[in-house]
Design an enzyme around this catalytic site. Structure first.
Site, PDB file in Angstrom:
ATOM      1  N   GLU A 104      14.282  89.679 -15.334  1.00  0.00           N
ATOM      2  CA  GLU A 104      13.545  90.551 -14.422  1.00  0.00           C
ATOM      3  C   GLU A 104      12.669  91.483 -15.250  1.00  0.00           C
ATOM      4  O   GLU A 104      11.509  91.201 -15.465  1.00  0.00           O
ATOM      5  CB  GLU A 104      14.526  91.321 -13.532  1.00  0.00           C
ATOM      6  N   GLU A 143      23.331 100.041 -12.693  1.00  0.00           N
ATOM      7  CA  GLU A 143      22.576  99.740 -11.470  1.00  0.00           C
ATOM      8  C   GLU A 143      23.395 100.054 -10.227  1.00  0.00           C
ATOM      9  O   GLU A 143      22.872 100.551  -9.223  1.00  0.00           O
ATOM     10  CB  GLU A 143      22.186  98.267 -11.467  1.00  0.00           C
TER      11      GLU A 143
END
Length: 892
Positions: free
Chosen positions: A487, A759
Site C-alpha cells: 500500500e 493501525e
C-alpha cells in the site's frame, strides 16, 4: 580625566549592549542556503538572539548581492530593502530581480526596542534553479534494452567528458521517470534516496540540484547513473499489473561547468550516452531487490573503464514543461540500529531483532563463496509463539536476495526500495551470523526535529516516542498510511488528522507544501478530492468526508503552525473547489449522499447488546466536516482579504449548521448517533446551539465512563476527543483516557511492546493473537494525533496567533503525572514550558523567544510568586515579553 573615562565607559557599554543583539539562523523558504529554488519571490526569515529580556524587533534592513565579498562591503547590491519599520522577521519577501542559476547572497540587520542595532548577520545565500523549460538543453534518454522491464534488471548509464581548465563551480540538474542514483568519478552525488521523489507525475515532476564542484577532476571525468522503477513504473496499491504512470523509465541529466576564465560548458544527456545492465537484477518498492554481485562491472563509474560492449541509449521525445524544483525535504539517511539480539525461533529460523519498528534499509556484511545466496525478509512483529510473522504484509514480499561474488568481505545495501520492519529473517548466511553483520538505517524526509515532550510517566514517554517514530516511518516524501504492506499510499484522511501533531514534532511546512500541490493537481474537475495523493486508485476513489477535507484542514493547520499565508494563497482555489463539491452535492444544504469511510476503525464493543452502539452515522460525520471545511474556507478568505468570499461562506456555514440541527438533533437535544465520535464532532465543529453544548459534553463524559473509561472513537473522532473534553471542563476525563492501559486505549499498544503507533487499537489482541491480517499495520500514525493534546494541554504550548508570533502557555497538570515538559523550535526560536509538582508546590518554567510575546495562563494560581516578578490576574493570567520565567505556588 574622570569625565573622559565615563564617556569611554558609556561608549563601550553601548557597544557591548549592541553586540548582545545578533541575528541567528537566517533561512530562505525554511531552508539554510538552499540550491535550486523556483519559488518566487523567495522569502527570508531570521531569529533574534539577545541576553536581555523583552527584546523586540522594531525595524530591519536586508541587502542582497550576487558576490559574497561585495555583499560584506555593501557594494554592487542587486537589492536592498532600506530600513523598514516592522517587527516582521519571518517570510519577508525578496524584492529584487531573479535569474535562473543565479546565487544570491544576503544579510540582515535589525533594530530593537531598546535602541540597539545588531551587526549584519553572517552571509547566507539561496540559488535559483532553472526557471524556464528553455533552460534545459538535456534530452530524455532511455536504455532501449528489451530486458529493461518492470521486473527486469536496473539499467546503468554512462558518459565521459573532459575538463581541462580550472573550475569555479559545477552544478548537476537531475531528474528521472523512475528513481535514480548518480555518481561522478565513482562518488555519489548528494545524500538523497529515492530521488526525484513521488509527485503526481502527470502534472509535475521534481528535479534536484547539486553542487558537484568537489567531484570534478582536471582531465577525464565519468558520470554514472543507475535508474530504478520507483513509484513511476512499479505496481502501486492493488493494481498488480497496471503501470500507473508509464512503461519506460527515463533520465534527464544536465551538468553545467563554470570555468575560472568565465566560460561555461554543459554536459547533458543525449544520444552519446551509453547503457548496460548491472547487478541489480530486479528492484521494486513492495517486493524488494535482487542483487547478484557476480554481475558487477567493476570501475564502470570511473576513468579507464572500457564501455565498448555497452549500447547507445535511446533519446526519448518527452517534454520538460512539467519540471519543477524540489522545494520539499528529500528522503535521507538518519538513525542507525544494530540488532539488539539474534534469535532462533521455535520454527528454527534465524531472526535479528533491531528493537525498533523502523523504515529504511538493511546493510549486510558477509564473506563466502561465489554463488552463495542470502535471503532477507523483513517483518514488524513476531507471533505469540515467537515466530516470524508476515501475513499482514499481504502480497508485499519485503525481500532482499543477495548473491555473493566470493573472495573478500562484501558489503551490500539495497538501492531502490525501502522496508518497514523491526525483525529480519536471515536465510543462507554462510557461517555464524552476529550483530556485527547487520546494520539498519532509518530513511525519512529530512525535516528538522522541532518539538519534544516528556513527563514523569514512562508509558506516556514511550507513547511520544512511538508517535515520533510513526511520523518518521511514514513521512517518506508523501505522508503514507503505512510503510510495509502493499500500500504505502498518501491517504488524505490519515494526513489531515495528524497534521497538527506533525507540525509540533518536526518542521513539516515544506513537506506539506509539496504534497498539497499534488492534492490540488489530482483534485477532480468537480472538486472531489481523491482518497490518496498522488492518486493511483482512479477517479472514482474520491470525496469521502474527513479524507477529502485534507484540502482545507491541512492548509489552515500549516498556516496556524507557521504563520505562512502562502499555504492559503496556493491552496485557496482547491479549498473552494472542495467546499463547492459538497455544496453542489447537497440538497437544502444537507450532504447525505456518496460513499464515506466514516469513523474508520472505531472500537466496536464485543458485547453491544445493551442498547448502545458505537457506530456513528456516516452522513452526520459528512455534514460535520462540510461545516468545518466551510468555516476554514471563510477563515482563509478573511486572512487573504477576500471580503465577498468571507461573507458568502459565512452565510453558507450558517445554512449547513441549520441543516445539521434539523436532520440530526431532536428538539430535546439528542443526537441521532449517541456515540463518542458524534458528540465530539458536533462539539468540536460547533454544530449545536450554544445552550445545548454543555449538556452534550456531559453526555460525552458519561459515555466514556460507561465504557469503563475507554474510548470508542476511530480515525475521525480520536484527534478531537481529548480537546473537546478539555474545552468543556472535563480535562480529568481526558487524562483518564490518556492514562488508560487496557484495550482500547493509547497505552494498550505500549504495554504490548509497540515502538510505533498501530493501525488498530487491538492490532495484537490481549491473548497475543492478531487482528485480521488483511489490514493490520503496526506503523500507522493516525492515532498518534493525541500528541497534539499532549503538547497543547499537558505542557500548554499553543499558538495565540499564527506562527507563534504570539504564544499561549497554558499547562493543565492532571492524572498521576508529577511533571511534564515540552519544547518547540518555532520560526522565532525555542518555546519551552515545563512544570513539576514538588512538596505540595507547582513549579512552572517558561522560555519565550525574542521578538514574540506570550500570554501565560496558570491553573489555580492564587498566591503564585515568580522570577522575575510578574503580576497574575485573578484568573492566573498575565502577558509577558521574551525571556525566562519561573512560577511556583501551592498545589493540591
Amino acid at each position: 580625566m574622570r569625565a573622559l573615562f565615563i564617556v569611554l565607559f558609556l561608549g563601550l557599554a553601548g557597544t557591548l549592549s549592541a553586540q548582545s543583539l545578533k541575528i541567528v539562523n537566517p533561512v530562505c523558504e525554511y531552508r539554510k542556503d538552499p540550491l535550486g529554488l523556483d519559488l518566487t519571490p523567495p522569502r527570508l526569515s531570521w531569529q533574534l538572539s539577545s541576553a536581555k529580556r523583552d527584546v523586540m524587533q522594531t525595524a530591519y534592513e536586508i541587502r542582497v548581492a550576487t558576490d559574497a565579498s561585495a555583499l560584506a562591503k555593501g557594494r554592487n547590491l542587486v537589492w536592498q530593502s532600506g530600513k523598514v519599520q516592522s517587527d516582521q522577521s519571518v517570510h519577508v519577501p525578496y524584492g529584487g530581480p531573479l535569474q535562473s542559476r543565479q546565487r544570491y547572497y544576503w544579510q540582515v540587520r535589525v533594530w530593537d526596542n531598546q535602541k540597539n542595532t545588531s551587526p549584519w548577520s553572517e552571509p547566507a545565500f539561496w540559488e535559483m534553479g532553472l526557471l524556464n523549460p528553455a533552460d534545459w538543453s538535456a534530452q530524455w534518454i532511455q536504455s532501449g534494452m528489451a530486458e529493461d522491464t518492470v521486473n527486469g534488471p536496473v539499467p546503468l548509464f554512462r558518459k565521459t567528458f573532459d575538463s581541462k581548465k580550472a573550475i569555479t563551480a559545477a552544478r548537476a540538474y537531475i531528474t528521472s521517470k523512475g528513481v535514480y542514483e548518480a555518481f561522478i568519478n565513482g562518488k555519489r552525488i548528494g545524500k538523497a534516496h529515492m530521488s526525484p521523489g513521488w509527485t503526481s507525475y502527470n502534472h509535475h515532476l521534481q528535479y534536484q540540484v547539486y553542487d558537484v564542484t568537489p567531484l570534478i577532476s582536471n582531465g577525464s571525468n565519468v558520470i554514472g547513473v543507475m535508474l530504478g522503477n520507483g513509484w513511476y513504473r512499479g505496481p502501486l496499491a492493488w493494481e498488480r499489473n497496471k503501470r500507473i504512470y508509464g512503461d519506460k523509465t527515463s533520465l534527464l541529466f544536465q551538468l553545467e561547468l563554470t570555468y575560472a576564465d568565465g566560460t561555461r560548458e554543459t554536459v547533458a544527456t543525449d544520444g552519446s550516452w551509453k547503457t548496460s545492465l548491472g547487478p541489480i537484477r530486479s528492484s521494486e518498492i513492495y517486493h524488494g531487490e535482487v542483487y547478484d554481485a557476480r554481475q558487477e562491472q567493476a570501475g564502470w563509474m570511473q576513468q579507464g573503464f572500457s564501455d565498448a560492449a555497452w549500447k547507445p541509449v535511446v533519446v526519448a521525445n518527452e517534454g520538460k514543461d512539467k519540471l519543477v524544483a524540489t522545494n520539499g525535504p528529500s528522503i535521507t539517511r538518519h538513525e542507525t540500529f544494530k540488532p539488539v539480539k539474534i534469535i532462533t525461533t521455535p520454527k528454527g529460523e534465524v531472526v535479528a531483532d533491531f528493537g525498533q519498528n523502523l523504515v529504511g534499509l538493511l546493510r549486510i556484511k558477509v564473506k563466502g563463496k561465489a554463488g552463495d545466496k542470502i535471503t532477507l525478509h523483513h517483518a514488524e512483529v513476531l507471533d505469540k509463539d515467537g515466530n516470524f510473522y508476515t501475513d499482514n504484509l499481504r502480497v508485499a514480499r519485503q525481500e532482499i536476495q543477495y548473491t555473493l561474488k566470493g573472495g573478500a568481505e562484501e558489503v551490500y545495501e539495497p538501492h531502490f526500495t525501502f522496508m518497514g520492519f523491526r525483525y529480519v529473517r536471515v536465510q543462507g548466511f554462510p557461517g555464524q551470523l552476529t550483530p556485527e553483520n547487520l546494520l539498519a538505517t532509518a530513511l525519512y524526509s529530512d525535516m528538522e526535529p522541532t518539538g519534544n515532550f516528556t513527563s514523569s510517566h514512562a508509558l506516556i514517554n514511550q507513547l511520544q516516542h512511538n508517535i515520533q517514530w510513526g511520523q518518521k516511518g511514514n513521512f517518506l516524501d508523501v505522508p503514507t498510511d503505512c510503510p510495509q504492506r502493499d500500500e504505502r499510499l498518501g491517504w488524505t484522511g490519515d494526513a489531515q488528522v495528524f497534521a497538527r501533531t506533525a507540525a509540533y514534532n518536526m518542521n513539516a511546512a515544506s513537506f506539506f507544501s509539496k504534497w498539497l500541490k499534488d492534492v490540488a493537481a489530482d483534485q477532480r474537475e468537480d472538486g472531489a478530492v481523491p482518497f490518496v495523493i498522488p492518486n493511483v486508485l482512479g477517479p472514482n476513489s474520491a470525496a469521502s468526508a474527513g479524507w477529502a477535507d485534507a484540502a482545507t484542514i491541512i492548509p489552515w493547520t500549516m498556516y496556524q503552525a507557521f504563520g505562512d499565508t502562502r499555504f492559503l494563497e496556493d491552496q485557496y482555489e482547491s479549498m473552494k473547489r472542495w467546499v463547492g463539491y459538497m455544496e453542489k452535492n447537497s440538497k437544502d444544504y444537507l450532504w447525505n449522499t456518496g460513499f464515506h469511510f466514516g469513523d474508520w476503525l472505531f472500537y466496536r464493543p464485543f458485547d453491544d447488546n445493551d442498547g448502545r452502539s458505537a457506530v456513528t452515522d456516516k452522513y452526520l460525520i459528512a455534514q460535520s466536516f462540510f461545516a468545518h471545511s466551510t468555516q476554514l474556507l471563510a477563515n482563509a478568505a478573511k486572512v487573504l482579504g477576500k471580503t465577498e468570499d468571507e461573507k458568502r461562506y459565512t452565510e453558507l456555514l450558517g445554512k449547513v449548521k441549520a441543516a445539521f440541527v434539523k436532520e440530526y438533533l431532536t428538539p430535546n437535544g439528542r443526537l441521532v448517533s449517541g456515540t463518542q465520535t458524534a458528540y465530539v464532532l458536533a462539539l468540536n465543529f460547533d454544530m449545536l446551539p450554544e445552550n445545548l453544548r454543555q449538556q452534550t459534553a456531559q453526555k460525552l463524559a458519561d459515555n466514556v465512563k460507561s465504557y469503563g473509561n475507554h474510548l470508542t472513537t476511530g480515525f475521525l473522532g480520536t484527534p478531537y476527543l481529548c480537546h473537546v473534553l478539555t474545552r468543556f471542563g472535563y480535562t480529568d476525563v481526558a487524562y483518564t483516557l490518556l492514562l488508560q492501559e487496557t484495550y482500547p486505549s493509547w497505552l494498550y499498544p505500549v504495554k504490548m511492546g509497540a515502538t510505533t503507533i498501530w493501525e488498530r487499537w487491538d492490532g495484537i489482541k490481549p491473548d497475543g493473537t492478531f487482528q485480521t491480517p488483511g489490514m493490520n499495520s503496526f506503523n500507522h500514525y493516525a492515532y498518534g494525533a493525541i500528541g497534539d493534546w499532549m503538547y497543547r494541554v499537558i505542557a500548554g504550548i499553543q499558538e495565540a496567533s499564527p506562527g507563534y508570533k504570539k504564544i499561549r502557555i497554558a499547562p493543565q497538570p492532571g492524572g498521576n503525572l508529577t511533571n511534564a515538559s515540552a519544547s518547540l523550535q518555532t520560526l522565532y526560536g525555542e518555546v519551552r514550558s515545563s512544570w513539576k509538582i514538588e512538596n505540595g508546590m507547582l513549579k512552572v518554567d517558561v522560555v519565550i523567544p525574542a521578538n514574540t510575546k506570550a500570554e501565560i495562563i496558570l491553573p489555580k494560581a492564587s498566591g503564585a510568586t515568580s522570577t522575575p516578578p510578574v503580576t497574575l490576574n485573578s484568573e492566573g493570567q498575565t502577558e509577558v515579553g521574551p525571556g525566562t520565567y519561573h512560577f511556583e505556588y501551592s498545589w493540591k
